[in-house]
Design a protein around this motif. Structure first.
Motif, PDB file in Angstrom:
ATOM      1  N   ARG A 189       0.842  -1.202   0.000  1.00 35.04           N
ATOM      2  CA  ARG A 189       0.000   0.000   0.000  1.00 35.04           C
ATOM      3  C   ARG A 189       0.876   1.251   0.000  1.00 35.04           C
ATOM      4  O   ARG A 189       0.607   2.219  -0.722  1.00 35.04           O
ATOM      5  N   ASP A 190       1.948   1.209   0.777  1.00 30.39           N
ATOM      6  CA  ASP A 190       2.862   2.341   0.838  1.00 30.39           C
ATOM      7  C   ASP A 190       3.441   2.626  -0.560  1.00 30.39           C
ATOM      8  O   ASP A 190       3.532   3.777  -0.983  1.00 30.39           O
ATOM      9  N   ALA A 191       3.798   1.562  -1.274  1.00 29.45           N
ATOM     10  CA  ALA A 191       4.373   1.737  -2.621  1.00 29.45           C
ATOM     11  C   ALA A 191       3.372   2.448  -3.537  1.00 29.45           C
ATOM     12  O   ALA A 191       3.719   3.404  -4.241  1.00 29.45           O
ATOM     13  N   LEU A 192       2.117   1.990  -3.518  1.00 27.60           N
ATOM     14  CA  LEU A 192       1.108   2.598  -4.390  1.00 27.60           C
ATOM     15  C   LEU A 192       0.815   4.040  -3.965  1.00 27.60           C
ATOM     16  O   LEU A 192       0.643   4.923  -4.809  1.00 27.60           O
ATOM     17  N   ASP A 193       0.776   4.277  -2.661  1.00 31.32           N
ATOM     18  CA  ASP A 193       0.479   5.627  -2.178  1.00 31.32           C
ATOM     19  C   ASP A 193       1.584   6.614  -2.553  1.00 31.32           C
ATOM     20  O   ASP A 193       1.319   7.778  -2.829  1.00 31.32           O
ATOM     21  N   ARG A 194       2.824   6.138  -2.591  1.00 28.79           N
ATOM     22  CA  ARG A 194       3.926   7.009  -3.015  1.00 28.79           C
ATOM     23  C   ARG A 194       3.860   7.255  -4.522  1.00 28.79           C
ATOM     24  O   ARG A 194       4.066   8.370  -4.993  1.00 28.79           O
ATOM     25  N   MET A 195       3.542   6.212  -5.286  1.00 25.23           N
ATOM     26  CA  MET A 195       3.423   6.371  -6.744  1.00 25.23           C
ATOM     27  C   MET A 195       2.316   7.365  -7.082  1.00 25.23           C
ATOM     28  O   MET A 195       2.397   8.121  -8.043  1.00 25.23           O
ATOM     29  N   ARG A 196       1.305   7.348  -6.268  1.00 25.73           N
ATOM     30  CA  ARG A 196       0.143   8.204  -6.494  1.00 25.73           C
ATOM     31  C   ARG A 196       0.530   9.686  -6.537  1.00 25.73           C
ATOM     32  O   ARG A 196      -0.074  10.483  -7.275  1.00 25.73           O
ATOM     33  N   ILE A 197       1.553  10.049  -5.753  1.00 23.37           N
ATOM     34  CA  ILE A 197       1.948  11.457  -5.655  1.00 23.37           C
ATOM     35  C   ILE A 197       2.569  11.941  -6.964  1.00 23.37           C
ATOM     36  O   ILE A 197       2.332  13.057  -7.400  1.00 23.37           O
ATOM     37  N   THR A 198       3.331  11.057  -7.630  1.00 23.34           N
ATOM     38  CA  THR A 198       4.126  11.524  -8.765  1.00 23.34           C
ATOM     39  C   THR A 198       3.778  10.873 -10.101  1.00 23.34           C
ATOM     40  O   THR A 198       4.111  11.416 -11.149  1.00 23.34           O
ATOM     41  N   ASP A 199       3.166   9.702 -10.080  1.00 27.77           N
ATOM     42  CA  ASP A 199       3.058   8.945 -11.328  1.00 27.77           C
ATOM     43  C   ASP A 199       1.773   9.242 -12.088  1.00 27.77           C
ATOM     44  O   ASP A 199       0.767   9.633 -11.505  1.00 27.77           O
ATOM     45  N   LYS A 200       1.869   8.998 -13.403  1.00 29.84           N
ATOM     46  CA  LYS A 200       0.673   9.139 -14.251  1.00 29.84           C
ATOM     47  C   LYS A 200      -0.207   7.914 -14.065  1.00 29.84           C
ATOM     48  O   LYS A 200       0.285   6.802 -13.917  1.00 29.84           O
ATOM     49  N   TRP A 201      -1.501   8.126 -14.118  1.00 29.61           N
ATOM     50  CA  TRP A 201      -2.435   7.002 -14.035  1.00 29.61           C
ATOM     51  C   TRP A 201      -2.509   6.310 -15.378  1.00 29.61           C
ATOM     52  O   TRP A 201      -2.612   6.969 -16.402  1.00 29.61           O
ATOM     53  N   ASP A 202      -2.488   5.014 -15.391  1.00 29.73           N
ATOM     54  CA  ASP A 202      -2.755   4.280 -16.621  1.00 29.73           C
ATOM     55  C   ASP A 202      -4.262   4.352 -16.869  1.00 29.73           C
ATOM     56  O   ASP A 202      -5.055   4.116 -15.954  1.00 29.73           O
ATOM     57  N   SER A 203      -4.647   4.651 -18.114  1.00 25.32           N
ATOM     58  CA  SER A 203      -6.075   4.886 -18.365  1.00 25.32           C
ATOM     59  C   SER A 203      -6.911   3.622 -18.172  1.00 25.32           C
ATOM     60  O   SER A 203      -8.094   3.707 -17.866  1.00 25.32           O
ATOM     61  N   CYS A 204      -6.308   2.458 -18.358  1.00 25.58           N
ATOM     62  CA  CYS A 204      -7.067   1.202 -18.205  1.00 25.58           C
ATOM     63  C   CYS A 204      -6.923   0.585 -16.816  1.00 25.58           C
ATOM     64  O   CYS A 204      -7.770  -0.211 -16.411  1.00 25.58           O
ATOM     65  N   HIS A 205      -5.857   0.915 -16.105  1.00 23.97           N
ATOM     66  CA  HIS A 205      -5.573   0.197 -14.841  1.00 23.97           C
ATOM     67  C   HIS A 205      -5.400   1.101 -13.625  1.00 23.97           C
ATOM     68  O   HIS A 205      -5.214   0.593 -12.521  1.00 23.97           O
ATOM     69  N   GLY A 206      -5.406   2.402 -13.800  1.00 25.70           N
ATOM     70  CA  GLY A 206      -5.082   3.281 -12.670  1.00 25.70           C
ATOM     71  C   GLY A 206      -3.614   3.122 -12.332  1.00 25.70           C
ATOM     72  O   GLY A 206      -2.759   3.099 -13.220  1.00 25.70           O
ATOM     73  N   LEU A 207      -3.301   2.990 -11.074  1.00 31.15           N
ATOM     74  CA  LEU A 207      -1.921   2.687 -10.675  1.00 31.15           C
ATOM     75  C   LEU A 207      -1.883   1.211 -10.341  1.00 31.15           C
ATOM     76  O   LEU A 207      -2.581   0.761  -9.433  1.00 31.15           O
ATOM     77  N   LYS A 208      -1.108   0.456 -11.095  1.00 29.87           N
ATOM     78  CA  LYS A 208      -1.122  -0.996 -10.906  1.00 29.87           C
ATOM     79  C   LYS A 208       0.302  -1.516 -10.854  1.00 29.87           C
ATOM     80  O   LYS A 208       1.119  -1.186 -11.711  1.00 29.87           O
TER      81      LYS A 208
END
Ligand code: 1HN
Length: 365
Positions: A243-262
């Motif tokens: 969860r920590d990994a995804l929450d950190r990616m959320r701050i900086t990464d682009k969302w994939d249009s089909c998968h969100g952050l995966k």
């Protein structure tokens, strides 16, 4: 039509070529001919060809959801009727409604919800089928794999590699329920099933709890580690870290249009999938996010770790919330919509398909 003559555009087209039907004549002579074939263990291909080789996957697997609120009382009821020891594993199988009685959630994969009550032990055994556990409810029960225990928490992804001794126990004071995913139908299809019971209920502990994660899950590999297994040596991927990994990616990464952050779970030694037969992933869909249309050849099982939303799977709308399980069949278009920040665990047979050069996906229309 010659199936080998399909061009790549036709092969990619989700409807495939307009027609694959073969005009089979229906003469009295043919009918009589057919009657003589079974005695010789023969059958005509031309009557079945179009159902054997379809232009696109035509799965018997149906979209389906299991609402945890609805089935939890039934799971708990099983706990009053049979012990984990009596049952060997006290599990209610999640049967795909398109495959009733076949103990499978997709054509290639098995899933079930396993209950282990305080003070219970599920005895040690091993089998060639690989198993994953995704913890749905509870805290503090353990699974042991080849002599090492791991204490499990909600959202943890735990692996039992093929042919490893494993037993489970619950030393907490709460019931624990997890989603089991096994490659049972896949192994059955190639008739490679072996099973053995350990003579004692519990396999002896040889390493302290947390050993594998510390050794192999810290960006290190001990010198002399040369027996590279097909399965990750890390066998518990704790949710707190995922969860920590995804929450950190959320701050900086682009969302994939089909998968969100995966993110996929990987074997840290090889970078490959954590398991040889099953891909496992965790994805974050933020509140209000609607994914674009997506389809792939790997039918996928989802477990809702947190959040709520709905998915359109072909013509079927599936509503889901925390702890629910749902399944998306091969090559059926899916769109997810998250009504809250949602964390979805998922698994499929994608590694097998990729290794055979069969995996395909289609993004958008
Ligand atoms: C099994 O060994 C487990 O170890 C769970 O928890 C489910 C389903 C079929 C065959 C073996 C477990 C299983 C299973």
């Amino acid at each position: 039509m010659d199936i080998l003559a399909l061009n790549s555009q036709q092969q990619r087209n989700n409807r495939g070529p307009a027609c694959m039907t073969i005009n089979v004549p229906d003469t009295p002579e043919l009918k009589e001919f057919y009657t003589r074939l079974p005695a010789q263990n023969l059958a005509p291909l031309w009557t079945v060809l179009s159902s054997l080789i379809t232009p696109t996957p035509q799965s018997r697997c149906l979209p389906a959801v299991w609402h945890y609120k609805q089935i939890r009382p039934i799971i708990m009821e099983s706990g009053e009727l049979i012990t984990a020891m009596q049952a060997e594993r006290r599990v209610l199988i999640l049967e795909n409604p398109g495959l009733p009685g076949e103990s499978r959630i997709t054509e290639s994969l098995y899933a079930g919800l396993q209950l282990i009550l305080p003070e219970e032990i599920a005895p040690a055994h091993r089998h060639t089928q690989s198993a994953l556990r995704f913890i749905v409810e509870g805290s503090g029960a353990y699974t042991a794999v080849d002599g090492e225990k791991t204490i499990m928490e909600e959202g943890d992804f735990v692996i039992t590699p093929s042919w490893t001794w494993h037993d489970h126990g619950n030393e907490s004071n709460l019931p624990m329920v997890w989603l089991d995913g096994l490659d049972i139908p896949l192994v059955k299809s190639i008739d490679a099933s072996f099973f053995e019971k350990y003579p004692d209920d519990v396999f002896p502990q040889t390493r302290p709890e947390g050993d594998a994660l510390a050794r192999y899950g810290s960006g290190l590999l001990p010198e002399g580690y040369d027996e590279i297994s097909k399965t990750s040596p890390v066998f518990n991927y704790p949710y707190s870290r995922t969860r920590d990994a995804l929450d950190r990616m959320r701050i900086t990464d682009k969302w994939d249009s089909c998968h969100g952050l995966k993110s996929r779970y990987v074997n840290p030694v090889t970078g490959d999938y954590a398991m040889p037969t099953m891909a496992t992933n965790m994805q974050l869909l933020p509140k209000g996010f609607e994914t674009e249309k997506y389809r792939s050849t790997d039918a996928t099982v989802f477990s809702v770790t947190e959040g709520s939303g709905c998915s359109r799977v072909g013509e079927t709308k599936l509503k889901w919330s925390r702890r629910d399980t749902f399944v998306v069949p091969s090559w059926v278009e899916v769109q997810h919509f998250a009504t809250e920040d949602s964390y979805l665990f998922s698994f499929s047979d994608r590694p097998v398909q990729e290794k055979l050069g069969l995996w395909r996906e289609l993004r958008g229309d």
